[in-house]
Scaffold this motif. Sequence first.
Motif, short mmCIF file in Angstrom:
data_model
loop_
_atom_site.label_atom_id
_atom_site.label_comp_id
_atom_site.label_asym_id
_atom_site.label_seq_id
_atom_site.Cartn_x
_atom_site.Cartn_y
_atom_site.Cartn_z
N ARG A 431 0.82 -1.21 0.00
CA ARG A 431 0.00 0.00 0.00
C ARG A 431 0.85 1.26 0.00
O ARG A 431 0.59 2.21 -0.72
CB ARG A 431 -0.91 -0.03 1.23
CG ARG A 431 -1.78 1.20 1.40
CD ARG A 431 -2.85 1.30 0.32
NE ARG A 431 -3.79 0.21 0.37
CZ ARG A 431 -4.85 0.11 -0.41
NH1 ARG A 431 -5.09 1.05 -1.31
NH2 ARG A 431 -5.67 -0.91 -0.33
N SER A 432 1.93 1.26 0.81
CA SER A 432 2.77 2.45 0.88
C SER A 432 3.47 2.71 -0.45
O SER A 432 3.58 3.86 -0.89
CB SER A 432 3.80 2.29 2.00
OG SER A 432 4.56 1.09 1.82
N LEU A 433 3.91 1.65 -1.14
CA LEU A 433 4.57 1.83 -2.43
C LEU A 433 3.58 2.30 -3.50
O LEU A 433 3.97 2.98 -4.45
CB LEU A 433 5.22 0.53 -2.87
CG LEU A 433 6.55 0.17 -2.17
CD1 LEU A 433 7.01 -1.20 -2.59
CD2 LEU A 433 7.60 1.21 -2.49
N GLU A 434 2.32 1.94 -3.34
CA GLU A 434 1.31 2.42 -4.29
C GLU A 434 1.21 3.94 -4.25
O GLU A 434 0.96 4.58 -5.27
CB GLU A 434 -0.04 1.79 -3.98
CG GLU A 434 -0.13 0.31 -4.35
CD GLU A 434 -1.48 -0.28 -4.03
OE1 GLU A 434 -2.35 0.48 -3.54
OE2 GLU A 434 -1.67 -1.47 -4.28
N HIS A 435 1.43 4.52 -3.09
CA HIS A 435 1.39 5.98 -2.98
C HIS A 435 2.56 6.60 -3.76
O HIS A 435 2.39 7.63 -4.41
CB HIS A 435 1.43 6.40 -1.51
CG HIS A 435 0.13 6.21 -0.80
ND1 HIS A 435 -0.83 7.20 -0.71
CD2 HIS A 435 -0.38 5.12 -0.18
CE1 HIS A 435 -1.86 6.73 -0.04
NE2 HIS A 435 -1.62 5.49 0.29
N PHE A 436 3.72 5.97 -3.68
CA PHE A 436 4.85 6.46 -4.47
C PHE A 436 4.56 6.31 -5.95
O PHE A 436 4.85 7.19 -6.76
CB PHE A 436 6.12 5.70 -4.09
CG PHE A 436 7.36 6.21 -4.78
CD1 PHE A 436 8.16 7.17 -4.19
CD2 PHE A 436 7.73 5.73 -6.03
CE1 PHE A 436 9.30 7.65 -4.83
CE2 PHE A 436 8.86 6.19 -6.68
CZ PHE A 436 9.65 7.16 -6.07
N GLN A 437 3.97 5.18 -6.32
CA GLN A 437 3.64 4.93 -7.73
C GLN A 437 2.63 5.94 -8.25
O GLN A 437 2.74 6.43 -9.39
CB GLN A 437 3.08 3.51 -7.88
CG GLN A 437 2.75 3.13 -9.32
CD GLN A 437 2.19 1.73 -9.41
OE1 GLN A 437 1.75 1.15 -8.42
NE2 GLN A 437 2.21 1.17 -10.60
N ASP A 438 1.64 6.26 -7.43
CA ASP A 438 0.64 7.25 -7.85
C ASP A 438 1.26 8.63 -8.05
O ASP A 438 0.88 9.37 -8.95
CB ASP A 438 -0.48 7.33 -6.81
CG ASP A 438 -1.30 6.05 -6.74
OD1 ASP A 438 -1.26 5.29 -7.72
OD2 ASP A 438 -1.94 5.82 -5.71
N LYS A 439 2.23 8.94 -7.20
CA LYS A 439 2.82 10.28 -7.23
C LYS A 439 3.90 10.40 -8.30
O LYS A 439 4.06 11.46 -8.92
CB LYS A 439 3.41 10.59 -5.85
CG LYS A 439 3.67 12.07 -5.62
CD LYS A 439 4.01 12.31 -4.16
CE LYS A 439 4.17 13.81 -3.89
NZ LYS A 439 4.48 14.08 -2.46
N PHE A 440 4.65 9.30 -8.51
CA PHE A 440 5.75 9.32 -9.48
C PHE A 440 5.60 8.13 -10.42
O PHE A 440 6.44 7.22 -10.43
CB PHE A 440 7.11 9.28 -8.77
CG PHE A 440 7.28 10.33 -7.71
CD1 PHE A 440 7.63 11.63 -8.04
CD2 PHE A 440 7.09 10.02 -6.37
CE1 PHE A 440 7.80 12.59 -7.06
CE2 PHE A 440 7.25 10.98 -5.38
CZ PHE A 440 7.60 12.27 -5.73
N ALA A 441 4.54 8.14 -11.19
CA ALA A 441 4.22 6.98 -12.03
C ALA A 441 5.32 6.65 -13.03
O ALA A 441 5.60 5.48 -13.30
CB ALA A 441 2.90 7.23 -12.76
N ASP A 442 5.97 7.68 -13.58
CA ASP A 442 6.99 7.45 -14.59
C ASP A 442 8.34 7.11 -13.97
O ASP A 442 9.30 6.85 -14.70
CB ASP A 442 7.13 8.67 -15.50
CG ASP A 442 7.47 9.93 -14.72
OD1 ASP A 442 7.21 9.96 -13.49
OD2 ASP A 442 7.99 10.89 -15.33
#
Length: 720
Positions: A431-442
């Motif tokens: 879940r925590s990594l999903e937040h990074f992914q959402d913020k810095f998708a590229d």
Amino acid sequence: MDIAVFEYPLGSSAQLYVNFRASLFKWNLQRFNHQPNCESSRTNWHPSANSNRIPKGYAGQIHTFRKSSDFFWDETPTPILDMVENPMQLKNLSPKELKLLAEEIRSELSNLVSKTQKPLKASMSVVELTIAIHYVFHAPVDKILWDMGEQTYPHKLLTGRRLLLETQSQNNGLPSYTSRCESEYDSFGAAHGCNSISAGLGMAIARDIKGKRERIVTVISNQSTVAGQVYEAMGNAGYLDSNLVVILNDSLHSLHPKTDEGYQTPLNPLSIILSKLQSSKSFRNFREVAKVLTKRVSKGLHEWAAKVDEYARGMMGPTGSTLFEELGLYYIGPIDGHKIEDLICVLQEVAALDSMGPVLVHVLTNEEQMLEDKQKKNIAENSSEVSCASDSFPSSIHPQTFGDCFVEALSEQAEKDKDVVAVCAGMRTERSLEHFQDKFADRFFDVGMAEQHAVTFSAGLACGGLKPFCIIPSTFLQRAYDQVVHDVDRQKIPVRFAITSAGLVGSDGPVHCGPFDITFMSCLPNMIVMAPSDEVELARMVATAAQIDDGPICFRYPSGAVVGINNFRDNGMPIQIGEGKVLVEGKDVALLGFGASVQNCFYAHLLLSKLGVEVTVADARFCKPLDIKLVRQLCENHAFLITVEEGSIGGFGSHVAQFIALDGKLDGRVKWRPIVLPDSYIEQASPEEQLRRAGLSGHHIAATTLSLLGRTREALLLMC
């Protein structure tokens, strides 16, 4: 043992069901108590012993029965499942009864969700497939191998371990993975994934050499097909051409689904007709005869016929199906994995194929497959308690973990530096990594179980001028060690390894326990090895790693909750490489901790201070390079030095011992003692219980200190 039977109106379905369950319970208990003796290795087991191993062949006869509340009438009835003690009993059931059994298994799994807090989506998707496999094949004579432990709960339910499933995550409870020591139905240990085809092929070759006839069935998932070992095994299976059944459980899961098209595989009435045709013995014999005839006529005709066969099968099957044919596996599918009749029909045909080489059966399943109506509602209610903690980040219900703090610190670095990227491997995105992914998708790359690729891919990113953080759990990093050595460390490429789930991991047991990373990372010549004692140090180490650009660096952190320091993000200042620090000053004994063990040293300090013992507590921070100035200071000012780490032999303590021995400190009055994880695997239990077993708790550290001071009696009293 008396069983209380609840009273309901005579003749009511509730009363009949409760009486049935109570009678079944009594019958099982009597059956167990009168069980004849077997091998000594199987009869010495007792639930109170320090072992979670189940005697082979008697997994379902252990007297760890359910509480009386489990017989209450409002629990969803499972009359068919109650009668199934081993897979052989499935063969007497009709197709209609098998469908009802599938619903009952899902009902049982849904109850398990709320009791064990385990994610069971993967197991929900393979219920019908598991039933069909055990219906067609004859375990344990036929060997059934699973690729991932998460898919094996229906398998355990049908092989005599139903009454023990609730003990998962408990001390001496049932493991969440398959184990050869646990049951004769577990042919090979399944945990991380990717190993079932390799192991199954080995069993198949051994069977052929010994002249036996058992069937070997391996079940893989499309999540593990991103790993190279799967294709290495398939290629070797095609070359050796030994009889082997590979079942691909395709749950339609993709790491990066396309929003416009989605991940689609054709499935229609024609698919099952073609699958049945492909699996039939007559069709296979015709195909083999055609190959022989075209070879005899001419080589050109044979090659032309082979191309026609490949194109025809490629047009009938889903995209990519010819890949398996190229590897040497005969492809059959796709098949609806939730239609038991179709699964049984195809698997029976496959089981009847002798001397036909390796076969791959492509089965489509749905991870969202649930129950109907009331049962579906009950599952949603039970699951809401499990998922509510992860709906927000962070929340008061879900305690903040080291992983959460790491992602926050990494996000701050990504905000400051556009070259910071994250590569995730060996686990589903947390879940925590999903937040990074959402913020810095590229700038986020999830490569699935391809840990070896993740390491070399990160090395390539670093060579291209980026700053990759390669995020891999400790136990999965073991797979990629060759790449760490040759593709990163030997070339001094600045890859930043964030090693998650380091040390003991509580309910996940030895499968996901990470005890070895300190040892195998700190022996590399160019690697910097760090470990934070709390969330503040973790944030600082993320900042430190972001600044290193002349070689690799790694830091490890545990999977548990953080210490609880406020405003840790304001302390994300880089640390001087190789610099430890003294936290508490004392004169009697020095405790030098590495990583999370520093907190246990603090607790030992509190215990010892009440007994009049003054200890120094120091945080090493670095295993390599070691803070030799700090170590010398501790040796000069104390008669006793104790190193503490949540890692295996050969890690931080060994580096300290190497230095103080060469520096001559052990030639004088200094006495050194290491506290490390024992040379054994620690089974699942609560984190506190695991620390106690490992001898790493604050009480153990304090007792070791008292023993060094000659206060043995007080040390014993402290451990009582």
